[in-house]
Design a protein around this motif. Structure first.
Motif, short mmCIF file in Angstrom:
data_model
loop_
_atom_site.label_atom_id
_atom_site.label_comp_id
_atom_site.label_asym_id
_atom_site.label_seq_id
_atom_site.Cartn_x
_atom_site.Cartn_y
_atom_site.Cartn_z
N SER A 267 0.84 -1.19 0.00
CA SER A 267 0.00 0.00 0.00
C SER A 267 0.88 1.25 0.00
O SER A 267 2.09 1.19 0.19
N ARG B 44 0.73 3.58 2.16
CA ARG B 44 0.90 4.09 3.52
C ARG B 44 2.38 4.18 3.86
O ARG B 44 3.20 3.38 3.39
N ALA C 28 -2.42 -4.30 -5.29
CA ALA C 28 -3.07 -3.39 -4.34
C ALA C 28 -4.58 -3.41 -4.53
O ALA C 28 -5.35 -3.39 -3.56
N THR C 29 -5.03 -3.50 -5.78
CA THR C 29 -6.46 -3.59 -6.07
C THR C 29 -7.04 -4.88 -5.53
O THR C 29 -8.16 -4.90 -5.00
N GLU D 16 -5.96 -6.53 -2.95
CA GLU D 16 -6.06 -6.39 -1.49
C GLU D 16 -7.34 -5.65 -1.11
O GLU D 16 -8.01 -6.01 -0.14
N LEU D 17 -7.69 -4.63 -1.87
CA LEU D 17 -8.93 -3.88 -1.60
C LEU D 17 -10.14 -4.78 -1.76
O LEU D 17 -11.08 -4.73 -0.95
#
Length: 242
Positions: free
Chosen positions: A99, A101, A142-143, A145-146
């Protein structure tokens, strides 16, 4: 002879740890060309953890991105009152720290002996700018994970205990298939308490539900870490209920 020796040295120089990786198509290097893989290898470190070792702590600077190549990892958060919430499990091919972050959103701890490829985030970021394929790969993960987070919200908010456990077993089976493994029996490396903390249930409820599934002929329990799905249709019906 000198030419043969030189060719062997050149071939050895082109070899990479990715060459013998069983989950390369799932890992960060899966879509890269040979030269790009070599550049990625130049910023990669292979690290190992024993079962139970901490990998990252929630809130610490997210200086590294990891790809899991062997073993299993639990992700968890500690609540203010000391309770633990397991937010996910990682298996070979999964990523940690992808991510945007600046700090890790959860702690990570090895469940079994683990091997990971580690990349320094700033170095990986520079390489992503140079290799668009790598950037797209990271964005896709990342997508994903969402999407998994959204599935978890539905699981915790709308499903019964039996439906949650069925969904969990079906999810493990699907992830095995993704790693080119048989879907049955389902390998369950985590403890019943880990499962309970992930599903928002008590350990007793998880154990009782598994016993009920066994008595109804949905599954057979080969041992604590191997569960065979016997009635796929009925388990799927439970898993897909909303």
């Amino acid at each position: 002879m000198a030419n043969v020796s030189g060719e062997k040295n050149a071939a050895a120089a082109l070899q990479s740890p990715c060459d013998d990786c069983d989950i390369r198509d799932l890992a960060i290097c899966g879509t890269l060309r040979l030269g790009e893989v070599q550049r990625l290898n130049s910023i990669m470190t292979t690290i190992n953890f024993a079962a139970g070792d901490p990998i990252v702590d929630e809130g610490e600077p997210a200086d590294f991105v990891y790809t899991l190549t062997a073993g299993a990892v639990r992700l968890y958060k500690l609540l203010a009152d000391g309770r633990r919430s397991v937010t996910g499990f990682l298996f070979p091919g999964d990523f940690l720290g992808v991510s945007m972050r600046h700090s890790y959103g959860a702690s990570a701890e090895s469940i079994t002996p683990v091997t990971m490829c580690r990349f320094q985030r700033t170095e990986l970021g520079r390489l992503m700018e140079e290799i668009p394929t790598l950037e797209r790969r990271m964005f896709a993960r990342a997508t994903e994970e969402l999407y998994l987070m959204q599935e978890q919200i539905v699981l915790l908010g709308r499903k019964s205990a039996a439906e949650r456990v069925a969904s969990f077993l079906r999810g493990l089976a699907e992830r095995q298939e993704k790693r080119h493994l048989p879907a049955n029996p389902v390998i369950v490396p985590m403890t019943r308490t880990d499962i309970a903390d992930y599903l928002g249930l008590t350990t007793e409820t998880v154990s009782r539900t598994i016993t009920q599934f066994k008595s109804k002929g949905l599954i057979s329990v080969e041992n604590a870490s191997r569960i065979r799905i016997v009635d796929n249709e009925q388990l799927d019906d439970l898993a897909e209920a909303v």
